[in-house]
Scaffold this motif. Sequence first.
Motif, short mmCIF file in Angstrom:
data_model
loop_
_atom_site.label_atom_id
_atom_site.label_comp_id
_atom_site.label_asym_id
_atom_site.label_seq_id
_atom_site.Cartn_x
_atom_site.Cartn_y
_atom_site.Cartn_z
N GLU A 1 12.48 4.44 -11.16
CA GLU A 1 11.08 4.17 -10.29
C GLU A 1 10.04 5.20 -10.73
O GLU A 1 8.78 4.72 -11.01
CB GLU A 1 11.53 4.23 -8.95
CG GLU A 1 12.04 2.84 -8.37
CD GLU A 1 12.26 2.83 -6.80
OE1 GLU A 1 12.82 1.92 -6.36
OE2 GLU A 1 11.88 3.76 -6.19
N SER B 1 8.72 4.89 -14.26
CA SER B 1 7.76 3.53 -14.52
C SER B 1 6.68 3.29 -13.75
O SER B 1 5.72 2.48 -14.18
CB SER B 1 8.87 2.16 -14.45
OG SER B 1 9.20 2.24 -13.22
N GLU C 1 12.56 -4.30 -8.68
CA GLU C 1 11.67 -4.48 -9.70
C GLU C 1 10.56 -5.34 -9.55
O GLU C 1 9.26 -4.67 -9.89
CB GLU C 1 12.41 -4.98 -11.09
CG GLU C 1 11.76 -4.77 -12.28
CD GLU C 1 12.68 -5.24 -13.41
OE1 GLU C 1 12.14 -5.32 -14.58
OE2 GLU C 1 14.20 -5.41 -13.49
N ARG D 1 8.49 -3.27 -7.17
CA ARG D 1 7.63 -2.06 -7.80
C ARG D 1 6.58 -2.35 -8.87
O ARG D 1 5.50 -1.75 -8.61
CB ARG D 1 8.84 -1.51 -8.72
CG ARG D 1 8.61 -0.16 -9.28
CD ARG D 1 10.01 0.45 -9.90
NE ARG D 1 10.59 -0.22 -10.92
CZ ARG D 1 11.79 -0.58 -11.06
NH1 ARG D 1 12.69 0.03 -10.21
NH2 ARG D 1 12.25 -1.19 -12.43
#
Length: 360
Positions: A199, A202, A173, A176
Amino acid sequence: METNILLDLKDVNKVFGNNHVLKNINLQIERGKFITFLGPSGCGKTTLLRSIAGFYTVDQGEVWIDGEMVNDLPPYKRGTPMVFQEYALFPHMTVFDNIAYGLDIMKRPEGEIQQRVEAAMAQVKLTGLEDRYPHQMSGGQQQRVAMARALVMNSLIILLDEPLSNLDAKLREEVRVELRAIQQELGLTVIYVTHDQLEALSMSDQIVVFNKGAIDQYGTPHEIYYEPKTQYVADFIGTTNFADAKVVKYESGMATVQYGQAGDTVTTETSEKLAVGEEVLLCVRPESLRIEQPEIGEFHMTGLIKSSMFLGEKQRYFLVDEIGKEWIVDAYDIGKKTFEGVVRITAAAEKIHIIKKTDS
């Protein structure tokens, strides 16, 4: 004259033996966008990425990058550096030398190499780690080195093949968020391969959903989630409910459909061109349904709660309606309130999405 289309794929096909992996792929990607190739294992997304990079030669079709057809160009002349799932770092090289490798091969001046490597390291928060070796770094740091090695080339497109799959959930996260921030800050064109729906939703400006070597849908995360073109897309992205229905009226993008044992109807907007009497599917996300008394004109039915599951931010209910069809309903911000037994479930008409029954 410069066009906003940076990558243009025209009727791309790829065959391995008897396996037709890519089937007539047509896709245009704009400059400065974060594009995600999404789909299950074996759907063709990585094969297409490697075909863009030049690691695979397409059997049919054309690959155009920045107005030039690159079918016959080797990978190092395409300007499409690739970050692999396993990072592919040289274990005997320092961080600095790993990042500088491509520039060394191009025989760039030493001063330019120093400047560009330092800038790339700063972008991915590696400053001060120049002399470390890959085995001295965490998985997240190794991923940043691989990203810096792509950034330092100042390339037109950066290709990422599931680069976060080896990281734990929390680090995934964090990285990312960093990747998306770097892409937006530098205005990069990024193509990102993943099978992770979160993934894709977002991070992406646009998502390409693959299904058995073909593209089922290309659109924004909102379009992919709330306006899926096929049952496959609706079912693959998140959780959804499907209900059989029949069109009883269609006019100017508004459709009235009949569903359920009682012959109830709901009228909702649709981009599909429908015919009266046509069999369709209603697609309703669990979070769009409510357990409460219906208002006039809404989608509604009676259901029996069979079980429920507490998921922190929501309570997920599993119900069965009067014809035995199972439904999933998500209730958010519930506090201590829970439901049992026979209830009414409703959804606002605009939350109902219609899908044509065209899937094989």
